[in-house]
Design an enzyme around this catalytic site. Structure first.
Site, PDB file in Angstrom:
ATOM      1  N   ASP A   1       0.700  -0.868   0.580  1.00  0.00           N
ATOM      2  CA  ASP A   1       0.520   0.045   0.391  1.00  0.00           C
ATOM      3  C   ASP A   1       1.196   1.123  -0.273  1.00  0.00           C
ATOM      4  O   ASP A   1       0.258   1.913   0.790  1.00  0.00           O
ATOM      5  CB  ASP A   1      -0.717  -0.210   1.005  1.00  0.00           C
ATOM      6  CG  ASP A   1      -1.478  -0.815   0.970  1.00  0.00           C
ATOM      7  OD1 ASP A   1      -2.295  -1.701   0.179  1.00  0.00           O
ATOM      8  OD2 ASP A   1      -2.288  -2.012   2.835  1.00  0.00           O
TER       9      ASP A   1
ATOM     10  N   LYS B   1       2.063   1.942  -5.190  1.00  0.00           N
ATOM     11  CA  LYS B   1       3.373   1.529  -6.327  1.00  0.00           C
ATOM     12  C   LYS B   1       2.010   1.622  -7.551  1.00  0.00           C
ATOM     13  O   LYS B   1       3.187   2.233  -8.807  1.00  0.00           O
ATOM     14  CB  LYS B   1       2.870  -0.114  -5.989  1.00  0.00           C
ATOM     15  CG  LYS B   1       4.483  -0.382  -5.010  1.00  0.00           C
ATOM     16  CD  LYS B   1       4.369  -2.128  -4.935  1.00  0.00           C
ATOM     17  CE  LYS B   1       3.180  -2.627  -3.915  1.00  0.00           C
ATOM     18  NZ  LYS B   1       2.664  -1.710  -3.185  1.00  0.00           N
TER      19      LYS B   1
ATOM     20  N   GLY C   1      -4.586  -4.612  -4.636  1.00  0.00           N
ATOM     21  CA  GLY C   1      -5.979  -4.142  -5.311  1.00  0.00           C
ATOM     22  C   GLY C   1      -5.142  -2.713  -6.102  1.00  0.00           C
ATOM     23  O   GLY C   1      -4.870  -1.767  -5.234  1.00  0.00           O
ATOM     24  N   HIS C   2      -6.008  -1.940  -7.450  1.00  0.00           N
ATOM     25  CA  HIS C   2      -5.502  -0.753  -7.417  1.00  0.00           C
ATOM     26  C   HIS C   2      -6.630  -0.169  -8.418  1.00  0.00           C
ATOM     27  O   HIS C   2      -7.222  -0.584  -9.097  1.00  0.00           O
ATOM     28  CB  HIS C   2      -4.528  -1.313  -8.688  1.00  0.00           C
ATOM     29  CG  HIS C   2      -4.380  -2.089  -9.677  1.00  0.00           C
ATOM     30  ND1 HIS C   2      -3.523  -3.505  -9.128  1.00  0.00           N
ATOM     31  CD2 HIS C   2      -4.821  -1.910 -10.112  1.00  0.00           C
ATOM     32  CE1 HIS C   2      -3.781  -3.999 -10.441  1.00  0.00           C
ATOM     33  NE2 HIS C   2      -4.807  -3.122 -11.523  1.00  0.00           N
TER      34      HIS C   2
ATOM     35  N   THR D   1      -5.741 -11.767   3.560  1.00  0.00           N
ATOM     36  CA  THR D   1      -6.583 -10.631   2.764  1.00  0.00           C
ATOM     37  C   THR D   1      -8.445 -12.089   2.265  1.00  0.00           C
ATOM     38  O   THR D   1      -9.086 -11.786   1.719  1.00  0.00           O
ATOM     39  CB  THR D   1      -6.402 -10.799   1.163  1.00  0.00           C
ATOM     40  OG1 THR D   1      -6.236 -10.832   0.624  1.00  0.00           O
ATOM     41  CG2 THR D   1      -5.118  -9.218   1.422  1.00  0.00           C
TER      42      THR D   1
ATOM     43  N   GLN E   1       2.209  -6.220  -3.523  1.00  0.00           N
ATOM     44  CA  GLN E   1       2.423  -6.164  -0.991  1.00  0.00           C
ATOM     45  C   GLN E   1       4.357  -4.766  -1.283  1.00  0.00           C
ATOM     46  O   GLN E   1       4.260  -4.762  -2.091  1.00  0.00           O
ATOM     47  CB  GLN E   1       2.545  -7.422  -1.047  1.00  0.00           C
ATOM     48  CG  GLN E   1       1.000  -8.087  -0.406  1.00  0.00           C
ATOM     49  CD  GLN E   1       1.009  -8.156  -2.546  1.00  0.00           C
ATOM     50  OE1 GLN E   1       1.643  -9.455  -3.153  1.00  0.00           O
ATOM     51  NE2 GLN E   1      -0.663  -8.960  -2.884  1.00  0.00           N
TER      52      GLN E   1
ATOM     53  N   ARG F   1      -6.322   0.950   7.771  1.00  0.00           N
ATOM     54  CA  ARG F   1      -4.897   0.299   8.141  1.00  0.00           C
ATOM     55  C   ARG F   1      -4.160   0.830   9.598  1.00  0.00           C
ATOM     56  O   ARG F   1      -4.906   2.213   9.784  1.00  0.00           O
ATOM     57  CB  ARG F   1      -4.247   1.014   6.740  1.00  0.00           C
ATOM     58  CG  ARG F   1      -4.526   0.493   5.798  1.00  0.00           C
ATOM     59  CD  ARG F   1      -3.798   0.665   4.427  1.00  0.00           C
ATOM     60  NE  ARG F   1      -4.787   0.535   3.183  1.00  0.00           N
ATOM     61  CZ  ARG F   1      -4.483   1.114   2.137  1.00  0.00           C
ATOM     62  NH1 ARG F   1      -3.806   2.017   1.893  1.00  0.00           N
ATOM     63  NH2 ARG F   1      -5.098   0.301   0.595  1.00  0.00           N
TER      64      ARG F   1
ATOM     65  N   ASP G   1       2.375  15.254   0.585  1.00  0.00           N
ATOM     66  CA  ASP G   1       1.027  16.471   0.800  1.00  0.00           C
ATOM     67  C   ASP G   1      -0.074  15.701   2.275  1.00  0.00           C
ATOM     68  O   ASP G   1      -0.377  16.646   2.462  1.00  0.00           O
ATOM     69  CB  ASP G   1       0.180  15.910  -0.611  1.00  0.00           C
ATOM     70  CG  ASP G   1      -0.566  15.055  -1.122  1.00  0.00           C
ATOM     71  OD1 ASP G   1       0.424  13.775  -1.251  1.00  0.00           O
ATOM     72  OD2 ASP G   1      -1.310  14.475  -0.997  1.00  0.00           O
TER      73      ASP G   1
HETATM   74  P1  IMP Z   1      -2.217 -13.205   1.854  1.00  0.00           P
HETATM   75  O1  IMP Z   1      -0.957 -12.051   1.296  1.00  0.00           O
HETATM   76  O2  IMP Z   1      -3.629 -12.604   1.749  1.00  0.00           O
HETATM   77  O3  IMP Z   1      -1.878 -13.974   2.278  1.00  0.00           O
HETATM   78  O4  IMP Z   1      -2.129 -11.776   3.632  1.00  0.00           O
HETATM   79  C1  IMP Z   1      -1.315 -12.234   4.335  1.00  0.00           C
HETATM   80  C2  IMP Z   1      -0.485 -10.684   5.364  1.00  0.00           C
HETATM   81  O5  IMP Z   1      -0.154  -9.546   3.707  1.00  0.00           O
HETATM   82  C3  IMP Z   1      -0.953 -10.025   5.899  1.00  0.00           C
HETATM   83  O6  IMP Z   1      -1.132  -9.555   6.943  1.00  0.00           O
HETATM   84  C4  IMP Z   1      -2.402  -8.854   4.683  1.00  0.00           C
HETATM   85  O7  IMP Z   1      -2.901  -7.863   5.071  1.00  0.00           O
HETATM   86  C5  IMP Z   1      -0.874  -9.136   3.841  1.00  0.00           C
HETATM   87  N1  IMP Z   1      -1.146  -8.313   2.383  1.00  0.00           N
HETATM   88  C6  IMP Z   1      -1.347  -8.627   1.608  1.00  0.00           C
HETATM   89  N2  IMP Z   1      -1.896  -8.190   0.234  1.00  0.00           N
HETATM   90  C7  IMP Z   1      -1.323  -7.168   0.582  1.00  0.00           C
HETATM   91  C8  IMP Z   1      -1.400  -5.742  -0.569  1.00  0.00           C
HETATM   92  O8  IMP Z   1      -1.602  -5.512  -1.588  1.00  0.00           O
HETATM   93  N3  IMP Z   1      -1.296  -4.357   0.789  1.00  0.00           N
HETATM   94  C9  IMP Z   1      -0.868  -4.539   2.204  1.00  0.00           C
HETATM   95  N4  IMP Z   1      -0.457  -5.326   2.918  1.00  0.00           N
HETATM   96  C10 IMP Z   1      -1.210  -7.037   2.213  1.00  0.00           C
END
Ligand code: IMP
Length: 457
Positions: free
Chosen positions: A12, A15, A39-40, A127, A232, A330, A358
């Site tokens: 987050d 990117k 997600g974007h 997630t 990630q 978050r 900002d």
């Molecule tokens: P998973 O990828 O769903 O298995 O989640 C494993 C960990 O990675 C958890 O703490 C999620 O919140 C974190 N996580 C997975 N994808 C993202 C992302 O795109 N942004 C931030 N945290 C993520």
């Protein structure tokens, strides 16, 4: 040439915006790990698109590739493609034949495993998209790859091997009756075969399956510019992150080679850009030494009563810090410099993009965690174990805040228009990470960035 985009923190970092910015002069945008846990939001010609798997570049007419390091939920992918189709877009998306498919039982297992872990307060806060269970099957050599979906015999054989194991796991280990699940079809060989055979046919008809490594190599040899898009971030990398509060893949730059089939030399001879948010956020549990306030259920030991609640809420609201995929609030903290030193070393950043400068505007003081204290010792980087990281006390440095200004005008005028105190902050980050800042995000829009170094030049 390649430009690899890596999250330097916990995901987050924004990117997507930088992929968009640098993707403008690219021909191809390739993802190298992860799945629909990322997600974007893409805004294109005034329309907003929320996507998990279709790379943002593909919405803008680039070729999008999901590399072999990705895990692909075909239900999500085709839903996204169909929705884009209804809005008049036909993105060109290819999937590596070596990428693994997320099956419905992976999602069910993700949920059940988290529930069981939550009984001992040890859930990861995933997630829920089945990411971990799919990578487990990949490593356990019982996964189903995209290329397997083309062959009915192979597909059936694999399902007949794996599904009884999943049933036994869910019934005998977790004590859950499959027949009582809402989605018991997730454990039915015939239902799975029918659905995934149809997906395979569609992938073939739409000529979406590629040998990604060979394809990308050929394109690069003939002069194509390729953005390698990490999902990630470094601290949730399965090897270099805070295990076990990690995702199950490698967002760090090494993953860009393994997860696309390009050589480390090819990736290393291009740019590797670390994406940094000017503060820190985290979704899910695990330590966060510079955390402000907390989020009940995610911040370990936090019950809703903290010191810097107001500040955390302010930054969360200003920055829109809610999960794109899950909508969860978050956790928020000050920038953590030991984390950035670690990230810069692990991926060999050639440049940084610092986003959300900002969002901090208007604060009297902006702090950073400059170092840690652990067992009476000063630490400049992250310790390897999460237990140790959890005990680190941040040593803060304070910066004078910068005013809220017309950021659109700043983006148009360039670096010198950034308020002096914010420039000091950026230059401190450069010194500590020994990496130049290539771009600064000063607003959510595509054009709200100050670019000091263009990619592919
Ligand atoms: P998973 O990828 O769903 O298995 O989640 C494993 C960990 O990675 C958890 O703490 C999620 O919140 C974190 N996580 C997975 N994808 C993202 C992302 O795109 N942004 C931030 N945290 C993520």
């Amino acid at each position: 040439m390649t430009v690899t985009i890596v999250g330097a923190q916990l995901g987050d970092e924004g990117k997507g915006g930088i992929v968009d910015l640098y993707g403008d002069s690219a021909d191809i945008v390739a993802r190298y790990q992860g799945g629909d846990n990322a997600g974007h939001t893409v805004v294109h010609e005034g329309e907003e698109y929320k996507l998990s798997l279709v790379p943002s570049g593909a919405v803008r007419g680039k070729v999008g590739v999901l590399g072999n390091g990705c895990v692909v939920n075909l239900r999500t992918l085709f839903d996204e493609l169909d929705q884009l189709g209804e809005r008049g877009l036909q993105p060109d998306v290819r999937i590596a034949e070596r990428a693994h498919a997320i099956l419905p039982y992976h999602r069910v297992l993700d949920g059940i495993e988290e529930e069981v872990k939550s009984e001992s307060d040890s859930e990861v806060g995933t997630t829920g998209r089945g990411i971990g269970p799919t990578y487990e099957d990949k490593a356990g050599r019982r996964g189903i790859r995209i290329g397997d979906l083309r062959n009915t015999e192979v597909l059936r054989e694999r399902l007949e091997y794996v599904v009884p194991q999943k049933r036994a796991l869910i019934e005998d280990v977790y004590g859950v009756s499959v027949d009582e699940l809402d989605n018991s079809d997730a454990f039915d060989v015939d239902a799975l075969f029918e659905e995934f055979h149809a997906f395979g046919k569609r992938l073939v008809e739409e000529e979406m399956i590629v040998n990604a490594g060979a394809f990308l190599n050929e394109q690069i040899d003939s002069g194509a510019n390729v953005v390698l898009e990490g999902a990630q971030g470094t601290m949730i990398d399965i090897d270099h992150g805070n295990y076990p509060y990690v995702t199950s893949s490698n967002p760090t730059a090494g993953g860009a080679a393994v997860g696309t089939g390009l050589s480390p030399g090819t990736v290393g001879s291009g740019e590797v850009i670390g994406i940094v948010k000017a503060y820190l956020t985290r979704v899910g549990s695990g330590p966060l030494p510079t955390e402000l306030g907390g989020v009940v259920g995610d911040t370990p030991g936090y019950d809703g009563d903290g010191d810097d609640e107001e500040l955390a809420t302010y930054i969360r609201e200003e920055g829109g810090e809610y999960g794109t995929v899950t909508g969860r609030p978050r956790r928020v903290g000050w920038l953590d410099i030991p984390m950035l030193r670690h990230a810069a070393r692990r991926s060999g950043f050639t440049g940084l993009a610092v986003n959300h400068v900002d969002v901090l505007a208007g604060l009297d003081t902006v702090k950073v965690g400059h170092a840690y204290e652990l067992d009476g010792e000063r630490r400049m980087t992250i310790p390897a174990t999460t237990e140790q990281w959890g005990r680190c006390e941040p040593v803060f440095r304070s910066f004078e805040g910068w005013p809220d200004v017309d950021w659109a005008a700043v983006a148009a005028e360039g670096y010198e228009a950034i308020p002096d105190n914010a420039q000091d902050y950026l230059e401190y980050i450069e010194r500590e990470t020994e990496t130049p800042v290539y771009a600064i995000g000063v607003g959510p829009g595509r054009n709200e960035s100050v670019v000091r170094q263009r990619a592919f030049e």
